[in-house]
Design a protein around this motif. Structure first.
Motif, mmCIF file in Angstrom:
data_model
loop_
_atom_site.group_PDB
_atom_site.id
_atom_site.type_symbol
_atom_site.label_atom_id
_atom_site.label_comp_id
_atom_site.label_asym_id
_atom_site.label_seq_id
_atom_site.Cartn_x
_atom_site.Cartn_y
_atom_site.Cartn_z
ATOM 1 N N ALA A 97 10.276 1.723 2.557
ATOM 2 C CA ALA A 97 9.317 2.312 1.492
ATOM 3 C C ALA A 97 10.258 3.064 0.402
ATOM 4 C CB ALA A 97 8.318 3.018 2.098
ATOM 5 N N VAL A 98 9.816 3.073 -0.685
ATOM 6 C CA VAL A 98 10.089 3.993 -1.662
ATOM 7 C C VAL A 98 9.583 5.456 -1.292
ATOM 8 C CG1 VAL A 98 9.860 4.783 -4.124
ATOM 9 C CG2 VAL A 98 10.548 2.244 -3.471
ATOM 10 N N PHE A 99 10.323 6.606 -1.767
ATOM 11 C CA PHE A 99 9.813 8.038 -1.517
ATOM 12 C C PHE A 99 9.678 8.833 -2.582
ATOM 13 C CE2 PHE A 99 10.751 12.390 -0.115
ATOM 14 C CZ PHE A 99 9.303 12.647 0.487
ATOM 15 N N ILE A 100 8.409 9.258 -2.800
ATOM 16 C CA ILE A 100 8.246 10.091 -3.927
ATOM 17 C C ILE A 100 7.793 11.422 -3.579
ATOM 18 C CG2 ILE A 100 6.410 10.100 -5.922
ATOM 19 C CD1 ILE A 100 6.171 7.207 -5.946
ATOM 20 N N ALA A 104 4.399 0.347 1.288
ATOM 21 C CA ALA A 104 5.815 0.201 0.264
ATOM 22 C C ALA A 104 6.227 1.536 -0.531
ATOM 23 C CB ALA A 104 5.755 -0.833 -0.730
ATOM 24 N N LEU A 105 5.242 2.541 -0.429
ATOM 25 C CA LEU A 105 5.607 3.918 -0.972
ATOM 26 C C LEU A 105 4.975 4.801 -0.158
ATOM 27 C CD1 LEU A 105 4.432 4.352 -4.894
ATOM 28 C CD2 LEU A 105 3.932 5.949 -3.315
ATOM 29 N N VAL A 106 5.769 6.070 -0.217
ATOM 30 C CA VAL A 106 5.490 7.310 0.661
ATOM 31 C C VAL A 106 5.218 8.128 -0.308
ATOM 32 C CG1 VAL A 106 5.938 8.791 2.529
ATOM 33 C CG2 VAL A 106 6.182 6.150 2.856
ATOM 34 N N GLN A 161 0.777 -1.282 0.043
ATOM 35 C CA GLN A 161 0.110 -0.043 0.117
ATOM 36 C C GLN A 161 0.807 1.033 -0.056
ATOM 37 O OE1 GLN A 161 -2.509 0.344 3.541
ATOM 38 N NE2 GLN A 161 -1.081 1.618 4.232
ATOM 39 N N ALA A 162 0.271 2.344 -0.585
ATOM 40 C CA ALA A 162 0.933 3.677 -0.355
ATOM 41 C C ALA A 162 0.589 4.572 0.884
ATOM 42 C CB ALA A 162 0.431 4.393 -1.717
#
Length: 379
Positions: free
Chosen positions: A164-167, A135-137, A84-85
């Motif tokens: 988590a990957v940071f965007i 897994a995504l922020v 999830q994000a």
């Protein structure tokens, strides 16, 4: 050719130079020619250079569309299956990211925080602890609706600490606030040509880590056109966009990039700072109050509270200024009634001094008392 110069104080598109405008007047060319592919290859390399990225680690992927397209492609392309994000939501543009997740049916947490201040790191960390499947922020760097600057370096560190990957959406900071993508703990950032780069609308780009793009090839393809990995793969294989690019807009972006390097990162940020200082001073002289504390601002957007005056009418003030070559814009600070003045584009402090002479005339024409009045005793 004489082109009327308008001063755009809205959050983009921004005021451009005549040389950028005229760069679009080129001979017609098929975008599949090697010459045009070479143009885009150089632009992609330069986009990474602007944020001091190592070209072996980071790459840029171009898209035809507005900045919102970048949000779409990153969120739908970079979320692994079964994960999830986490959307750090403290403004209108991060709210848009949550809307995109809902549109795709992506599992996500919409972490709603106050719009008038930077994101609460403790709240973000607690959300990550509570949701180990994250897994995504995602966070917005400068919430353009308010001018709030989020602590992306700390947010990125939190995301990485929790795997988590940071965007981050850097649409209204890229090519303005100096930025080192690795030092800021950014995995992917994004912008569009018509803001900090001072090009024309219609070209957007995502800058991110090659290894994460390679890994994301195996993720679900949730969109046909708006897929980051698909576009990346096509660029790597052919040097071209898979679908028709905005040709003339690319030429304008190449010229804008040349002007960026000619001005220089430090000098450009100093100019934007001069513009913002002049905006702050002009507002204060008229008695206007800003909605966001100065220390929480990105230094590029001022959100200004409407005065408590029965004669205040934003549309009338806007139209008066617009007729004289200046554009102002409504605000987005939750339910607060505000307008925005922005320091983007090819403008400098004298343009702001000229604007406030016109703005004062608009207030007088509407019968708004100066200094403007507020019911509360303190800001």
């Amino acid at each position: 050719m004489e082109i009327q110069r308008n001063i755009l104080l809205n959050p983009g598109p921004a005021t451009t130079t005549d040389t950028v405008k005229l760069a679009q007047m080129v001979p017609d060319i098929c975008p599949r020619e090697k010459e045009f592919a070479g143009l885009m290859a150089a632009l992609r390399r330069d986009l990474v250079r602007v944020v001091h990225g190592d070209p072996a680690v980071y790459t840029a992927v171009l898209f035809c569309g507005s900045g919102t397209l970048n949000l779409d492609v990153c969120l739908n392309s970079l979320l692994p299956p079964g994960k999830q994000a986490l959307i750090v939501n403290n403004g209108a543009y991060s709210s848009r990211a949550a809307e995109i997740c809902r549109s795709y049916g992506l599992p996500h947490t919409d972490l709603r925080l106050p719009f008038d201040r930077p994101a609460d790191l403790a709240a973000v960390e607690q959300a990550l602890r509570d949701r180990p499947e994250t897994a995504l922020v995602y966070a917005t760097h400068n919430e353009t609706g308010t001018g709030v600057l989020n602590p992306i370096r700390d947010l990125g560190a939190l995301a990485h600490r929790h795997g988590a990957v940071f965007i981050t959406d850097t649409t209204s900071t890229y090519a303005m606030r100096p930025m080192d993508i690795a030092a800021e703990n950014i995995d992917f950032c994004m912008a569009s040509a018509q803001k900090g780069l001072m090009g024309m609308a219609g070209l957007s780009f995502v800058i991110g880590r090659r290894d994460l793009l390679e890994a994301a090839r195996e993720y679900p393809r949730r969109s046909y056109y708006c897929n980051l990995c698909r576009q990346y793969e096509y660029f790597e294989r052919t040097g071209e966009m898979e679908f028709t690019p905005p040709v003339q807009t690319v030429y304008a972006a190449v010229q804008a990039m040349a002007e960026y390097w000619a001005e220089g990162e430090t000098a450009k940020w100093a100019r934007h700072t001069r513009v913002m200082d002049a905006i702050h001073a002009g507002l204060a002289a008229l008695g206007f109050r800003e909605a966001i504390r100065r220390e929480w601002q990105a230094g590029l957007v001022a959100a200004v509270r409407y005065p408590d005056d029965p004669n205040w009418n934003f549309e009338r003030v806007h139209d008066y200024c617009y007729d004289r070559g200046f554009t102002i814009y409504p605000g987005k600070v939750g339910t607060a009634r505000t307008f925005r003045l922005c320091a983007l584009g090819a403008i400098d402090a004298p343009d702001i001094h000229d604007f406030f002479r016109v703005f004062r005339g608009a207030l007088d024409a509407c019968g708004v008392a100066v200094p403007v009045r507020y019911r509360e005793a303190t800001p």
